[in-house]
Design an enzyme around this catalytic site. Structure first.
Site, PDB file in Angstrom:
ATOM      1  N   CYS A 126       5.176  -8.716  28.160  1.00  0.00           N
ATOM      2  CA  CYS A 126       4.051  -8.752  27.583  1.00  0.00           C
ATOM      3  C   CYS A 126       4.480  -9.607  26.366  1.00  0.00           C
ATOM      4  O   CYS A 126       4.717 -10.952  26.544  1.00  0.00           O
ATOM      5  CB  CYS A 126       3.750  -7.264  26.761  1.00  0.00           C
ATOM      6  SG  CYS A 126       2.185  -7.218  25.755  1.00  0.00           S
ATOM      7  N   ASP A 183      -5.820  -7.869  34.235  1.00  0.00           N
ATOM      8  CA  ASP A 183      -5.150  -8.015  32.836  1.00  0.00           C
ATOM      9  C   ASP A 183      -6.078  -8.733  32.070  1.00  0.00           C
ATOM     10  O   ASP A 183      -6.300  -9.980  31.935  1.00  0.00           O
ATOM     11  CB  ASP A 183      -3.838  -8.436  32.795  1.00  0.00           C
ATOM     12  CG  ASP A 183      -3.448  -8.599  31.369  1.00  0.00           C
ATOM     13  OD1 ASP A 183      -3.811  -8.196  30.630  1.00  0.00           O
ATOM     14  OD2 ASP A 183      -1.734  -8.839  31.665  1.00  0.00           O
ATOM     15  N   HIS A 214      -2.710  -4.717  32.778  1.00  0.00           N
ATOM     16  CA  HIS A 214      -1.806  -5.201  31.634  1.00  0.00           C
ATOM     17  C   HIS A 214      -0.488  -3.988  31.950  1.00  0.00           C
ATOM     18  O   HIS A 214      -0.903  -2.656  31.797  1.00  0.00           O
ATOM     19  CB  HIS A 214      -2.096  -5.241  30.407  1.00  0.00           C
ATOM     20  CG  HIS A 214      -1.126  -6.010  29.225  1.00  0.00           C
ATOM     21  ND1 HIS A 214      -0.739  -7.123  29.577  1.00  0.00           N
ATOM     22  CD2 HIS A 214      -0.682  -5.626  28.430  1.00  0.00           C
ATOM     23  CE1 HIS A 214      -0.063  -7.545  28.764  1.00  0.00           C
ATOM     24  NE2 HIS A 214       0.256  -6.488  27.883  1.00  0.00           N
TER      25      HIS A 214
END
Length: 245
Positions: A126, A183, A214
């Site tokens: 991330c 995502d 995600h």
């Protein structure tokens, strides 16, 4: 391979940065990996990933990325309030501060007796994927693994606009990108922009796309996908073993 675990504290500017370090237990010299967490810092899911990677023969050093804002040892809960808190911490951290932290951990790894200073890589998730990509600007980084890295195409990282996408040509190592096609934080247009920039800069790279959301590699959330995560880890271990035989 069994591992040992410890915390070290590094002074960066005027802040004390705790770094969790997992190392192979057998005596020897191993590649070093700068590991970046997501916005929730070093909770149990991230620590499990650090430990997992170390077991394959790497000294893995994971800094608390918001050490200038959060108390030492702080873990942000992955709920709605925690997401707001983590994103706010990210916005309040200067990009130059992230870069200084990167330099400090690389220098720590190079000085560690268990690390081969010529074999340094990075891996992140991330925001940590973005930080891992950015760490690849450092000449010591031979391999960078970026798992669903947010904000590279848009420049979203910390205070101001990050110049990451404009600096792709500074990367001298190899890249591995792990991305989810479901995502929303890295839509297809951003994926295309990122891959195009890497390709045009002639950076050796691999890209693996998974029909996943995600944070699909974080095992405590509803978006966790065990099949995709297992496949991604297989590609990561293979990639690192190729760079660091």
């Amino acid at each position: 391979m069994q591992i040992t675990k410890r915390n070290v504290e590094l002074r960066v500017d005027d802040s004390l940065m705790r770094v969790y370090v997992a190392s192979p237990k057998p005596a020897g010299t191993y590649p070093g990996i700068l590991f970046y967490s997501d916005i929730y810092q070093l909770g149990s899911p991230m620590i499990r990933l650090v430990n997992y990677l170390a077991g394959f023969g790497y000294v893995v050093a994971a800094p608390e990325i918001f050490h200038r804002i959060e108390p030492i040892g702080a873990v942000i809960e992955p709920d709605d309030l925690g997401r707001m808190r983590g994103n706010d911490d990210a916005r309040r951290t200067a990009i130059a501060e992230y870069d200084a932290d990167c330099r400090a951990v690389i220098d720590f790894l190079k000085a560690d007796a268990a690390v081969n200073p010529d074999k340094i890589g990075t891996l992140g998730f991330c925001i940590g994927g973005h930080l891992s990509f950015r760490a690849a600007f450092q000449p010591e980084i031979k391999a960078a693994v970026c798992c669903y890295p947010t904000g590279i195409s848009s420049g979203k990282l910390g205070q101001g606009i990050a110049d990451t996408i404009q600096r792709v040509s500074e990367i001298t190592g190899e890249l591995l990108l792990i991305l989810g096609t479901l995502d929303p934080h890295i839509p297809e247009s951003d994926r295309h922009t990122l891959i195009k920039a890497i390709t045009e800069a002639n950076i050796p790279h691999q890209v693996f796309l998974y029909e996943a959301e995600h944070t699909f590699m974080r095992d405590d959330g509803y978006r966790y996908d065990a099949v995709a995560a297992t496949s991604a880890w297989s590609e990561i271990i293979t990639f690192l073993a190729k760079i660091f035989p």
